[in-house]
Scaffold this active site. Sequence first.
Site, PDB file in Angstrom:
ATOM      1  N   ARG A  67       0.819  -1.207   0.000  1.00  0.00           N
ATOM      2  CA  ARG A  67       0.000   0.000   0.000  1.00  0.00           C
ATOM      3  C   ARG A  67       0.855   1.260   0.000  1.00  0.00           C
ATOM      4  O   ARG A  67       0.389   2.331  -0.416  1.00  0.00           O
ATOM      5  CB  ARG A  67      -1.007  -0.034   1.152  1.00  0.00           C
ATOM      6  CG  ARG A  67      -2.143  -1.020   0.904  1.00  0.00           C
ATOM      7  CD  ARG A  67      -3.079  -1.113   2.086  1.00  0.00           C
ATOM      8  NE  ARG A  67      -2.448  -1.733   3.228  1.00  0.00           N
ATOM      9  CZ  ARG A  67      -2.467  -3.046   3.500  1.00  0.00           C
ATOM     10  NH1 ARG A  67      -3.099  -3.868   2.686  1.00  0.00           N
ATOM     11  NH2 ARG A  67      -1.861  -3.531   4.556  1.00  0.00           N
ATOM     12  N   GLU A 104       3.493  -7.646  12.837  1.00  0.00           N
ATOM     13  CA  GLU A 104       2.435  -7.809  13.850  1.00  0.00           C
ATOM     14  C   GLU A 104       1.899  -9.238  13.748  1.00  0.00           C
ATOM     15  O   GLU A 104       1.564  -9.873  14.729  1.00  0.00           O
ATOM     16  CB  GLU A 104       1.332  -6.787  13.579  1.00  0.00           C
ATOM     17  CG  GLU A 104       0.313  -6.687  14.697  1.00  0.00           C
ATOM     18  CD  GLU A 104      -0.816  -5.719  14.351  1.00  0.00           C
ATOM     19  OE1 GLU A 104      -0.826  -5.177  13.228  1.00  0.00           O
ATOM     20  OE2 GLU A 104      -1.673  -5.523  15.218  1.00  0.00           O
TER      21      GLU A 104
HETATM   22  P1  AMP Z   1       4.468  -3.135  11.172  1.00  0.00           P
HETATM   23  O1  AMP Z   1       5.672  -3.620  10.460  1.00  0.00           O
HETATM   24  O2  AMP Z   1       4.085  -4.010  12.339  1.00  0.00           O
HETATM   25  O3  AMP Z   1       4.553  -1.678  11.547  1.00  0.00           O
HETATM   26  O4  AMP Z   1       3.248  -3.310  10.192  1.00  0.00           O
HETATM   27  C1  AMP Z   1       3.008  -2.402   9.200  1.00  0.00           C
HETATM   28  C2  AMP Z   1       2.640  -3.072   7.918  1.00  0.00           C
HETATM   29  O5  AMP Z   1       1.691  -4.118   8.097  1.00  0.00           O
HETATM   30  C3  AMP Z   1       2.022  -2.070   6.986  1.00  0.00           C
HETATM   31  O6  AMP Z   1       2.524  -2.319   5.688  1.00  0.00           O
HETATM   32  C4  AMP Z   1       0.531  -2.331   7.075  1.00  0.00           C
HETATM   33  O7  AMP Z   1      -0.052  -2.277   5.816  1.00  0.00           O
HETATM   34  C5  AMP Z   1       0.390  -3.726   7.673  1.00  0.00           C
HETATM   35  N1  AMP Z   1      -0.450  -3.762   8.887  1.00  0.00           N
HETATM   36  C6  AMP Z   1      -0.034  -4.156  10.115  1.00  0.00           C
HETATM   37  N2  AMP Z   1      -1.027  -4.105  11.015  1.00  0.00           N
HETATM   38  C7  AMP Z   1      -2.099  -3.640  10.367  1.00  0.00           C
HETATM   39  C8  AMP Z   1      -3.455  -3.319  10.756  1.00  0.00           C
HETATM   40  N3  AMP Z   1      -3.881  -3.488  12.010  1.00  0.00           N
HETATM   41  N4  AMP Z   1      -4.278  -2.828   9.819  1.00  0.00           N
HETATM   42  C9  AMP Z   1      -3.856  -2.640   8.540  1.00  0.00           C
HETATM   43  N5  AMP Z   1      -2.607  -2.925   8.111  1.00  0.00           N
HETATM   44  C10 AMP Z   1      -1.739  -3.412   9.002  1.00  0.00           C
END
Ligand code: AMP
Length: 184
Positions: A67, A104
């Site tokens: 995205r 996550e």
């Molecule tokens: P992080 O690396 O944990 O900061 O996760 C960020 C990435 O995972 C981004 O590219 C987001 O698109 C996706 N992502 C993680 N958690 C979510 C969530 N709760 N809702 C939407 N996208 C998420």
Amino acid sequence: MQNLTINQYLRAHIRTVPDWPTPGIQFRDITPLLQDAKVFRVLIDAFVHRYMDADRRPDVVAGLDARGFILGAVVAYELNIGFVPIRKKGKLPFTTVEETYELEYGSATVELHTDAVKKGDKVLLIDDLIATGGTMMAGKKLLERLGAHVMEGAAIVDLPELGGSEKLREAGLPLFTLVDFAGH
Ligand code: AMP
């Protein structure tokens, strides 16, 4: 827009999907922001207005898979600068640097073409959302490994309770986000 601030207006167009892709995750879906022509413009302008000033103007935008590509490419085009993709492993055809990190949900490896940025380039790093911060941190490391300076990380959504934005700021990365969601 009635009396809503830009941030409230954008927030009102983010859809929360509970328990997706796995139970316990509140997925913050940004597709409704893109779908409406007017909202899409407000969204892109929120970034462009910040980075068009001479003192904050990057040399290049790097977008995080997937995205971050949608946002990053349009922002780069509007700023009249180049765009480079940081992709999930196995998608980039030329020589790459790579970085593995915890998400996550699950883990992932991202790659960047070795000629994507030059030493000393000021890079704006863009994704849709910061959760644990792992994805953006991996992108920062890849860009820095090639000698670039990541001047700021930008995203639509921050989930501050997951601690990612704090971790990134502590690692020396200034952040610009438009909407916070508390409650995980
Ligand atoms: P992080 O690396 O944990 O900061 O996760 C960020 C990435 O995972 C981004 O590219 C987001 O698109 C996706 N992502 C993680 N958690 C979510 C969530 N709760 N809702 C939407 N996208 C998420």
